[in-house]
Design an enzyme around this catalytic site. Structure first.
Site, short mmCIF file in Angstrom:
data_model
loop_
_atom_site.label_atom_id
_atom_site.label_comp_id
_atom_site.label_asym_id
_atom_site.label_seq_id
_atom_site.Cartn_x
_atom_site.Cartn_y
_atom_site.Cartn_z
N HIS A 193 60.82 82.62 53.03
CA HIS A 193 62.26 82.67 53.36
C HIS A 193 62.53 82.26 54.81
O HIS A 193 63.29 82.90 55.52
CB HIS A 193 62.84 84.06 53.05
CG HIS A 193 62.68 84.42 51.61
ND1 HIS A 193 63.42 83.84 50.61
CD2 HIS A 193 61.80 85.26 51.00
CE1 HIS A 193 63.01 84.31 49.44
NE2 HIS A 193 62.03 85.17 49.65
N SER A 203 63.81 88.28 45.92
CA SER A 203 62.97 87.09 46.09
C SER A 203 62.44 86.59 44.74
O SER A 203 63.23 86.17 43.90
CB SER A 203 61.83 87.41 47.08
OG SER A 203 61.12 86.24 47.41
N LEU A 204 61.14 86.67 44.52
CA LEU A 204 60.56 86.28 43.23
C LEU A 204 61.28 86.97 42.07
O LEU A 204 61.46 86.40 40.99
CB LEU A 204 59.07 86.67 43.22
CG LEU A 204 58.44 86.89 41.85
CD1 LEU A 204 58.18 85.57 41.17
CD2 LEU A 204 57.17 87.70 41.96
N GLN A 251 57.16 89.99 45.17
CA GLN A 251 55.76 90.04 45.59
C GLN A 251 55.52 91.28 46.45
O GLN A 251 56.35 91.62 47.28
CB GLN A 251 55.46 88.78 46.40
CG GLN A 251 53.99 88.44 46.49
CD GLN A 251 53.78 87.01 46.96
OE1 GLN A 251 54.64 86.16 46.79
NE2 GLN A 251 52.63 86.71 47.52
N GLN A 255 67.01 79.39 47.99
CA GLN A 255 66.41 80.70 48.23
C GLN A 255 65.11 80.68 49.03
O GLN A 255 64.85 81.56 49.85
CB GLN A 255 66.18 81.40 46.88
CG GLN A 255 65.90 82.89 46.98
CD GLN A 255 64.77 83.31 46.04
OE1 GLN A 255 63.66 82.80 46.12
NE2 GLN A 255 65.06 84.24 45.16
N ARG A 278 56.39 77.69 41.81
CA ARG A 278 56.86 78.26 43.07
C ARG A 278 55.69 78.85 43.86
O ARG A 278 55.54 78.62 45.06
CB ARG A 278 57.90 79.34 42.77
CG ARG A 278 58.49 80.07 43.98
CD ARG A 278 59.45 81.15 43.46
NE ARG A 278 60.27 81.75 44.51
CZ ARG A 278 59.97 82.84 45.18
NH1 ARG A 278 58.83 83.46 44.93
NH2 ARG A 278 60.79 83.33 46.09
#
Length: 292
Positions: free
Chosen positions: A196, A89-90, A9, A245, A114
């Protein structure tokens, strides 16, 4: 060895994917399939929408995922030969579709789930993230531990660049303490919540059920996951790390260092922007980088 990395992102831009859609029949077919799966025309927002519309988490995450995955698929086997992959991440979901651990359809459904779960979690408590520049990781961690409230190290992006995440008041206090500890900068980021961090626990629970119900295959090459920063090929282990995660830090610096140790000689970023190859260059100046 060839390493392919996939952005998260923040890499989005207006008009993203439009060229792919117009020039490749395969890309067009996959984008249209995505519109059906999501139940709205995400392509309209990606190609013609405003930066504001594209910034909505429920749009941003699927949009970045689609750009990365469809670009990888249009490169074809001759040009896309990953020997190791990682995503920020994503981007880990894009990496898992690209290396065959997840199908395109399942990957998109999980990313959409998500995004919606994270959006909901963001609305529960005022929370945010901040970038801290110019401090050792251990100092950032110590400062976070000294603050009253929830604030943790969230993204280890490269040496001297760490993102912290948590309750807004705690992050603000931590920023002041980081500056006092010698940080060059400590600035709040324009994000919707504390990704996170423990603030994402409701989203983690929601996503866990969806991941458990999804079939993962043995990938064609290892994925270096954010949680472990090490090579993983076992589908059950991949699932477990994906669930963790959301509330655990992105160990990007450590992942890239491990990939280089394991033989990565060129890193190619697949998706919008060039953020990751910029970070890779700061982690190791000797390694070759490229954009797909």
């Amino acid at each position: 060895m060839k390493a392919y990395v996939f952005p998260g992102q923040g890499a989005q831009f207006t008009g993203m994917g439009k060229d792919l859609y117009e020039q490749s029949p395969l890309a067009k077919e996959l984008f249209e399939k995505a519109n059906e799966i999501l139940g709205f025309r995400i392509t309209d927002i990606m190609f013609e929408g405003t930066a504001e519309e594209l910034k909505e988490t429920k749009v941003t995450q699927p949009a970045v995922f689609l750009h990365s995955v469809i670009l990888a698929k249009t490169l074809g086997a001759d040009f896309f030969e990953p020997q190791m992959v990682a995503g920020h991440s994503l981007g880990e979901f894009s990496a898992l579709v690209a290396n065959g651990a997840l199908s395109f359809e399942d990957g998109l459904r999980l990313v959409s789930k998500r995004a919606l779960a994270m959006q909901k979690a963001c609305e529960i408590t005022p929370s945010t993230m901040a970038a801290v520049l110019g401090l050792e990781d251990s100092i950032v961690e110590d400062v976070c531990a000294s603050i009253n409230g929830v604030v943790v190290a969230a993204n280890y992006n490269c040496p001297g660049q760490l993102v912290i995440s948590g309750e807004t008041s705690a992050v603000e206090k931590a920023c002041e303490a980081m500056k006092a500890a010698g940080a060059k900068r400590a600035l709040l980021l324009p994000v919707g919540g504390a990704f996170h961090s423990p603030m994402m626990e409701p989203a983690r629970e929601e996503l866990a059920a969806a991941i458990e119900a999804t079939t993962f295959s043995t990938p064609i090459c290892p994925v270096y996951q954010n949680v472990t920063a090490s090579a993983v090929s076992d589908p059950e282990e991949i699932k477990e790390n994906l669930i963790i995660q959301l509330t655990a830090p992105v160990r990007w610096t450590q992942s890239v260092q491990q990939m280089i140790k394991d033989g990565a000689s060129i890193f190619t970023e697949v998706g919008p922007g060039k953020v990751l190859i910029g970070l890779v260059g700061k982690i190791d100046r000797e390694v070759a980088v490229a954009s797909a």
